[in-house]
Write an enzyme that holds these catalytic residues in place. Sequence first.
Site, PDB file in Angstrom:
ATOM      1  N   CYS A  84       0.866  -1.180   0.000  1.00  9.16           N
ATOM      2  CA  CYS A  84       0.000   0.000   0.000  1.00  9.16           C
ATOM      3  C   CYS A  84       0.898   1.224   0.000  1.00  9.16           C
ATOM      4  O   CYS A  84       1.654   1.438   0.945  1.00  9.16           O
ATOM      5  CB  CYS A  84      -0.906  -0.014   1.238  1.00  9.16           C
ATOM      6  SG  CYS A  84      -1.873   1.485   1.450  1.00  9.16           S
ATOM      7  N   CYS A 453     -32.944  41.817  23.646  1.00  6.79           N
ATOM      8  CA  CYS A 453     -33.832  40.676  23.580  1.00  6.79           C
ATOM      9  C   CYS A 453     -34.584  40.710  22.252  1.00  6.79           C
ATOM     10  O   CYS A 453     -34.419  41.637  21.446  1.00  6.79           O
ATOM     11  CB  CYS A 453     -34.807  40.672  24.756  1.00  6.79           C
ATOM     12  SG  CYS A 453     -36.113  41.925  24.632  1.00  6.79           S
ATOM     13  N   CYS A 456     -36.578  43.852  21.881  1.00  6.06           N
ATOM     14  CA  CYS A 456     -35.682  44.973  21.573  1.00  6.06           C
ATOM     15  C   CYS A 456     -35.412  45.055  20.082  1.00  6.06           C
ATOM     16  O   CYS A 456     -35.498  46.123  19.463  1.00  6.06           O
ATOM     17  CB  CYS A 456     -34.356  44.819  22.309  1.00  6.06           C
ATOM     18  SG  CYS A 456     -34.398  45.036  24.087  1.00  6.06           S
TER      19      CYS A 456
END
Length: 546
Positions: A84, A453, A456
């Site tokens: 490999c 938030c 807001c």
Amino acid sequence: MREGEDAIPDLLSELQARGFKRSYHQGSAEYLELTGAFRTSEGPVQCRLEIDRTFRQPPRIFLTPVPDKLLPVAPHLGPNGQLCYAAKGTYVFDIYDPVRQTLALISRAEQVLDSLMKGEMREDLAEEFFAYWGECSCFMDVEGEETKPLQVYSCDYKSIKAKAFFLTDNVERTSKKLTVLGGEFEQLNACVFLISSQSNPRPSLESWPPQNLGQLLKWQRALDHRVPSKILKKIRSVSKRNVEACMLVISSPGFKYGFMVAMPTKQDRKFLRKRSMGNQHLYPLKILQVAIIRVDDKYLTERNLPAAPNLARLKITIIGCGTIGGYLAELAVKAGAGTIGGHLELIDPDRLGPNNLGRHRLGFGDLHQYKASALVSEIKRVMPSANISALSCDARDIELADPDLIIDATGDESLGYWIAGNYHRNKPILSVWIEGGGVAVRSLLNYSGSGACYRCLCDYNRDYAFRSVKEEIDDVFVGHGCEELYVPFPATVSLQAACLGMEAAMDWAGPNRLPTLRTKVISPEFTSGSDDCCPVKRKGCPACCN
């Protein structure tokens, strides 16, 4: 471009110049076979090349024979001597220049072999081991430090026509996963032992695969000389007990692998002792190679998020199981929500209607079912052991069960005000929504009492601040008569909203908590109205300033 057989004469000429000859006997019409030698710092090594005549695959290279220096085990060598030398994905085979590309790969193989002969690369590509190991699979559902007694189940999957084992330290948790898989499950009369090794496994180049315990011990001795005595000690400890099998799981630095030993009957044990002394009567015991595959919740959560924050162990509440919440709930579970002691709660009072099907995580079979409970059932197919619960009610009618994070996926502005007003002081709130007919998707993370938030932001938007797009967004509805009106947009928009929300949730779980407001404009007809940022609390907000 020279294709296939057209390029073979040129390639033969180049390889002959390197000392390779065309084999007299060609084993396959698909491959051109040549023999020769690779040059290494330790001397020439004989090998056989197999060239794909269509040049769709890289050359296959076999050492003939494997040098004694590489026996009994060596990295990058299969049990049949195949080398490999290039992992898939590390090269691009140029179909327009197959000769040069093939020669380059052969040169790379020669370099790899030279490193092996010099004793280098001993720990490379340990993962390749499973290409040579595992007559059957064993799914390992074990949490913690693996100190609890383990039980093993035999599993016969009717759906995939395969047999495997399940190894667990918690039968209740694992049974949920087995139920989803389907098939028949039976606890085995077997003992399970975990053995540590300091060496990653590689296939033996002498005798492979091992057929009995004696061959396996010889192979293990070449990897880590301390392991065979550990194996024998464990097997001896149960050799007189009435058990049918003994499963041993080897924990190497890179991964786990195992084998099952069929224990002799009482009559066989007496017969074997008469014929041999010491441990040799155990050597003929047959073994079954077992590939250990982790399916514990920690692995499933962290496999794609190595060393990254996740949602495991946390209590999370998602309000809204509609077009956003359905996908968001699944993404949350795949990020660990509801696992390893955590809990995911889904809240939605509505049932699934036909108008939902085109963009919802649920499908036709869930029609007229409560979305929250149907979603729990669906997600438990994805993560059976996750701790998920459903409440088919309005969030305003209950008291939330002290979550670490509240996610508002309703898109209902009025409900968003209520959530912000009731929970902003002591709970982080993540709001996720879609603007207009899929014009943009947004998320806002409000930490406990700090920053803007959801109310807001809505007030800011009415004053043309922090808007998603510069242009005006017209309301678009579909429906007629008494049919419920809804906003049309494709499921891709829902998915993008869920993804945006999940990215914010993952950042909340980790050290990266900025920005709190995020926007992604979907429609090409609109331009972004503001950058991602952290809006401050709006003075006098009725939701978060009281």
